[in-house]
Design an enzyme around this catalytic site. Structure first.
Site, PDB file in Angstrom:
ATOM      1  CG  HIS A 289       9.093   7.564   5.438  1.00 24.20           C
ATOM      2  ND1 HIS A 289       8.423   8.271   4.471  1.00 24.20           N
ATOM      3  CD2 HIS A 289       8.291   6.516   5.725  1.00 24.20           C
ATOM      4  CE1 HIS A 289       7.270   7.688   4.195  1.00 24.20           C
ATOM      5  NE2 HIS A 289       7.161   6.631   4.938  1.00 24.20           N
TER       6      HIS A 289
ATOM      7  NE  ARG B 165      -1.278   2.501   2.695  1.00 29.32           N
ATOM      8  CZ  ARG B 165      -0.721   3.645   3.083  1.00 29.32           C
ATOM      9  NH1 ARG B 165      -0.733   4.706   2.308  1.00 29.32           N
ATOM     10  NH2 ARG B 165      -0.146   3.732   4.271  1.00 29.32           N
ATOM     11  CG  ASP B 166       3.470   4.221   2.973  1.00 28.79           C
ATOM     12  OD1 ASP B 166       4.069   4.368   4.057  1.00 28.79           O
ATOM     13  OD2 ASP B 166       3.376   5.134   2.135  1.00 28.79           O
TER      14      ASP B 166
ATOM     15  CG  ASN C 133       7.526   3.202   3.277  1.00 31.75           C
ATOM     16  OD1 ASN C 133       7.034   3.573   4.332  1.00 31.75           O
ATOM     17  ND2 ASN C 133       6.878   3.245   2.127  1.00 31.75           N
TER      18      ASN C 133
ATOM     19  CB  CYS D 223      10.689  10.955   0.077  1.00 29.66           C
ATOM     20  SG  CYS D 223      10.081  12.311   1.097  1.00 29.66           S
TER      21      CYS D 223
ATOM     22  CG  HIS E 246       4.944   4.388   8.979  1.00 27.53           C
ATOM     23  ND1 HIS E 246       4.079   3.474   8.427  1.00 27.53           N
ATOM     24  CD2 HIS E 246       5.455   5.063   7.930  1.00 27.53           C
ATOM     25  CE1 HIS E 246       4.076   3.598   7.108  1.00 27.53           C
ATOM     26  NE2 HIS E 246       4.899   4.559   6.784  1.00 27.53           N
TER      27      HIS E 246
END
Lengths: 334, 336
Positions: free
Chosen positions: A244, A50-51, A284, A275, A242
Site C-alpha cells: 500500500h 475487488r480490493d 493500494n 486506506c 501487496h
C-alpha cells in the site's frame, strides 16, 4: 594467495591510471549490486475490482464493475481479482458478486480469482463459476479479531476446511497474509509471525502467498527483514507482495522485493481504494505506476500501459474521483 | 556495528579479501548488509523547497512567509537549505525578493544556505546580500539549455567558469546541478555519456558536489542505474547527489537505487512543493517527508526531525492554500 596477488596488483595500479581502473571496477561492482538478480518477468495481480472498489465509498453499479473488468482483461493483465464472496452485510460493495462473476467476459489465459472467507462463500463462488479462490489470513492477532472476528489460529482452521473442498474441486487457492509490515492496532509485527502464517497457508496447499503491507507503513528496511524471514519457510517463487502506498513507500518496497527474487506484484488500477485506517490517505499502489517502473527496468509484464490507463480513466470518471496514479496524472491531457 | 574497525573496512586489500571470500563478512559478523546491498550510514538531505519548490508554485509568496518557512526548516536538523535564487526577477518573479530573504533569515549554526547564481551579476548580488555558498545550473540537453537559459551547454559552461573562479577567490563553495539527467521534455532520451560529460566539466571546474536532476521525473531505477554507472566513471560517488522528481511516482525507488550505488546526498522539497511545468497538474519535487520516512526506515541517519518537517510543510501549505504532496503528511492527517 589470490588475495596477495591482488594486493600486489593494487600497488602497481595505484598510479593515476590505476585510480581510474579502480574507480571503474568499483562502479561496476556497485552497479552489479544495485541491478542484480532482477526477474525477467513479473506477474501483476490486478486487485482493483475487488480490493480497490471494496475500499471506495461510492457503491459502484454492477455493469460498471463488469465493464471495468472487461477493459482490464484487454490490457494483458494475467490475473484480475474479480470480486469477493463475503456476506453483503459486511461488504455491501461486493453484494453483486454472483452477477459480476457471471457477467464478465473471461479472456482465455487470464485468471479471475475471487475471495472466499469461509466454506459458504467458497461454495457460492464455485456455483457462480469461479475457477480460482483466495483466502485472507493476518499476521496480527488483534487485526484478525477485529477484521474477521476470530484469532489467527481459528482463521487458519477455517481455511483448512476451504482448502480440503478446493482440493476436491481441483480449484487453486491463493493465500493472503495481511499486516506483514505493521498493524493499525498492534503496531510492529514480528517477521517470524509473518513467516509462521505464510508457512501454514503454504503447507495447507495455497500455491502462492501474497504478503500485504496493509497500512503501508513498511519501508525497504522492514520489507527486507520480513522477506528474509518468510523466504526461509516459503520458496521465493511462491511469494507475492501487496504494497500500500499510504506513506509513499510502495514502489521502493516493491523494488527491494524484486531484488530479493519476488516476481509477483499486486496492484490496483488508478490506485483504487483508500486506506480505512488513515483518513483521506491513499491505499493500494497504482498498477500504472508499477508497470511504468517495471518496464523502465526492462522487466516484462505483458501489460499494455496505455490500455491500462484507459481503464483507470474510465473507473475514475465513473467514481467521480481523481486517479491516484502519478503516471496517469502526468499523462492527463485535461 | 560489526567486528571490523572502520579504518580496516575502507582499506582496499580488505575489500579485495571480501570479494574473494564472500563468506568472510558473515563470519566476521560484519554490519548487516541487506541482500548484498550496502546503504550509506548517513545521507545528507539538501532541502530545495524554498527555492526550487516555491519557484514552481503559481502563487507569489510574501517575503515574510518565505523567511518563516526557512526559519522553521532551520529548526528541523536539515543540514542544507537552498534559500533563494539570484536570477533576474523578469524571468522568475517568485525570486524577486532574493536579497531580502537572504538578509531576513536567521542562520542556524551548522546549516548551510546556498543560493542559485546563474551568472556573474547574480553572483555579485548574492555575495552583497551575504551568501556563503552558491550553485550553478547546467543541463545535459542542448535544447533544454537553449530554451531554459537561452544559450548552449558550452556557452553556459563558460559563464559558470567565471562564477566558479570568482567564487574560488572568495572561498565560496559552488554546487553544480545537471538537469535533464534522465530525460528531456524536448529531446526525450538523454545519453548517460552526455550527463557524465557535463558532470565531469562542472566537477573539474571546481564544483564540490554535482546534483543530477531528473527534471521531468521520467526516470526509473533502470535509467537511474545506467546514468549513475556512467557518471561515477568521471565523478566519485561521494561528490554526487540525486535530485529526483516524482512526476511519475518513481522518485523513491530512483533514490533507493542511487543509495545502492553509493550516492549519499539527496535533494528534496518539503511537502513536495513545486509542480512540474512540463506536465500540467502533475507533481514535481519529491517530498522531504517521504524521503525521510524511507531513509529512517532503512536505518539511515539524516539528523532531521521528521515531525518538525511535517510542521513546516503544514505551514507552507496553509500559506499557499494547497494540499501537501507528501503521502507521509497526508497519512499522519495533519493537512488541510
Amino acid at each position: 594467495m589470490a588475495a596477495v596477488m591482488r594486493l600486489v596488483n593494487r600497488r602497481i595500479l595505484s598510479s593515476a591510471m590505476g585510480q581510474k581502473y579502480v574507480a571503474y571496477s568499483s562502479a561496476a561492482k556497485a552497479g552489479v549490486r544495485a541491478g542484480q538478480a532482477l526477474p525477467e518477468k513479473v506477474k501483476i495481480v490486478e486487485v482493483g475490482p475487488r480490493d480497490g472498489l471494496q475500499n471506495e465509498k461510492t457503491i459502484v453499479p454492477t455493469e460498471t464493475k463488469i465493464h471495468l473488468i472487461d477493459m482490464l482483461s484487454a490490457t494483458g493483465l494475467p490475473v484480475i481479482e474479480a470480486t469477493s464472496f463475503v456476506s453483503p452485510k459486511w461488504v455491501p460493495q461486493m453484494a453483486d458478486q454472483v452477477e459480476v462473476m457471471k457477467g464478465i467476459g473471461r479472456k482465455p489465459g487470464v485468471s479471475y480469482p475471487v475471495l472466499t472467507p469461509n466454506l459458504k462463500g467458497f461454495q457460492a463462488a464455485l456455483k457462480a463459476g469461479a475457477s480460482e479462490v483466495a483466502i485472507f489470513g493476518a499476521a496480527s492477532e488483534l487485526f484478525s479479531k477485529k477484521n474477521i472476528n476470530c484469532s489467527v489460529e481459528e482463521s487458519l482452521q477455517r481455511f483448512e476446511v476451504i482448502m480440503k473442498a478446493a482440493k476436491e474441486a481441483g480449484v487453486p487457492v491463493r493465500g493472503y497474509v495481511s499486516c506483514v509490515l505493521g498493524c493499525p492496532y498492534e503496531g510492529k509485527v514480528a517477521p517470524e509471525k509473518v513467516a509462521h502464517v505464510a508457512k501454514r497457508l503454504y503447507s495447507m496447499g495455497c500455491y502462492e502467498i501474497s504478503l500485504g503491507d496493509t497500512i503501508g507503513v513498511g519501508t525497504p528496511g522492514s520489507m527486507i527483514e520480513m522477506l528474509e524471514a518468510v523466504s526461509k519457510e516459503v520458496p521465493v517463487n511462491a511469494l507475492a507482495v501487496h504494497c500500500h502506498d499510504t506513506y509513499g513507500q510502495a514502489l521502493a518496497n516493491i523494488l527491494v522485493a524484486l531484488q530479493m527474487g519476488i516476481s509477483v506484484v499486486d496492484s490496483s488500477v488508478a490506485g483504487l481504494g483508500g486506506c480505512p485506517y488513515a483518513q483521506g490517505a491513499s491505499g493500494n499502489v497504482a498498477t500504472e505506476d508499477v508497470v511504468y517502473m517495471l518496464h523502465g527496468l526492462g522487466i516484462q509484464t505483458g501489460v499494455d500501459l496505455s490500455k491500462l490507463m484507459d481503464a483507470g480513466a474510465y473507473i475514475c470518471r465513473t467514481l467521480n474521483r481523481k486517479t491516484s496514479s502519478k503516471v496517469a496524472q502526468a499523462n492527463c491531457k485535461l | 556495528m560489526g567486528n571490523v574497525p572502520t579504518t580496516v573496512k575502507h582499506c582496499l586489500s580488505y575489500e579485495q579479501l571480501i570479494q574473494d571470500y564472500p563468506w568472510l563478512k558473515r563470519w566476521l559478523q560484519e554490519e548487516k548488509t541487506i541482500t548484498g546491498h550496502e546503504y550509506p550510514e548517513f545521507v545528507k538531505i539538501v532541502e530545495v523547497g524554498p527555492r526550487d519548490g516555491l519557484q514552481n508554485e503559481k502563487e507569489i509568496v510574501p517575503t515574510g512567509v518565505k523567511i518563516q518557512l526557512i526559519d522553521m526548516l532551520s529548526g528541523t536538523g536539515l543540514p542544507v537549505i537552498e534559500a533563494t535564487s539570484f536570477v533576474s526577477s523578469k524571468w522568475v518573479p517568485q525570486m524577486a525578493d532574493h536579497s531580502d530573504v537572504l538578509r531576513g533569515i536567521q542562520r542556524a549554526p551548522h546549516v548551510r544556505y546556498p543560493v542559485l547564481t546563474p551568472n556573474m551579476q547574480g553572483f555579485k548580488d548574492a555575495v552583497a546580500a551575504g551568501a556563503t555558498e552558491v550553485a550553478v545550473f547546467g543541463s545535459a540537453s542542448e535544447t533544454f539549455s537553449k530554451k531554459n537559459i537561452n544559450c548552449s551547454i558550452d556557452e553556459s559552461m563558460l559563464r559558470f567558469e567565471e562564477v566558479i573562479n570568482t567564487a574560488k577567490e572568495q572561498q565560496i563553495p559552488v554546487r553544480g546541478y545537471v538537469s535533464c539527467a534522465l530525460g528531456c521534455p524536448h529531446e526525450g532520451h538523454i545519453e548517460p555519456s552526455k550527463v557524465s560529460e557535463v558532470a565531469k566539466r562542472l566537477y573539474a571546474m571546481g564544483c564540490y558536489e554535482i546534483s543530477l536532476g531528473d527534471t521531468i521525473g521520467v526516470g526509473t531505477p533502470g535509467s537511474m542505474l545506467k546514468m549513475l554507472q556512467s557518471v561515477i566513471e568521471e565523478v566519485p560517488a561521494h561528490a554526487l547527489a540525486v535530485h529526483c522528481h516524482d512526476t511519475y511516482g518513481q522518485a523513491l525507488p530512483n533514490i533507493l537505487t542511487a543509495l545502492q550505488m553509493g550516492v549519499c546526498v539527496v535533494d528534496s522539497a518539503v511537502a513536495g512543493l513545486g509542480g512540474c511545468p512540463y506536465a500540467q497538474g502533475s507533481s514535481g519535487n519529491v517530498s522531504t517527508e517521504d524521503v525521510l520516512y524511507m531513509l529512517h526506515g532503512i536505518g539511515i541517519e539524516t539528523g532531521v526531525n521528521l515531525a518538525k518537517v511535517i510542521e513546516a510543510g503544514d505551514f507552507i501549505c496553509n500559506a499557499l492554500r494547497r494540499k501537501t504532496n507528501s503521502k507521509v503528511a497526508q497519512a499522519t492527517g495533519r493537512t488541510l
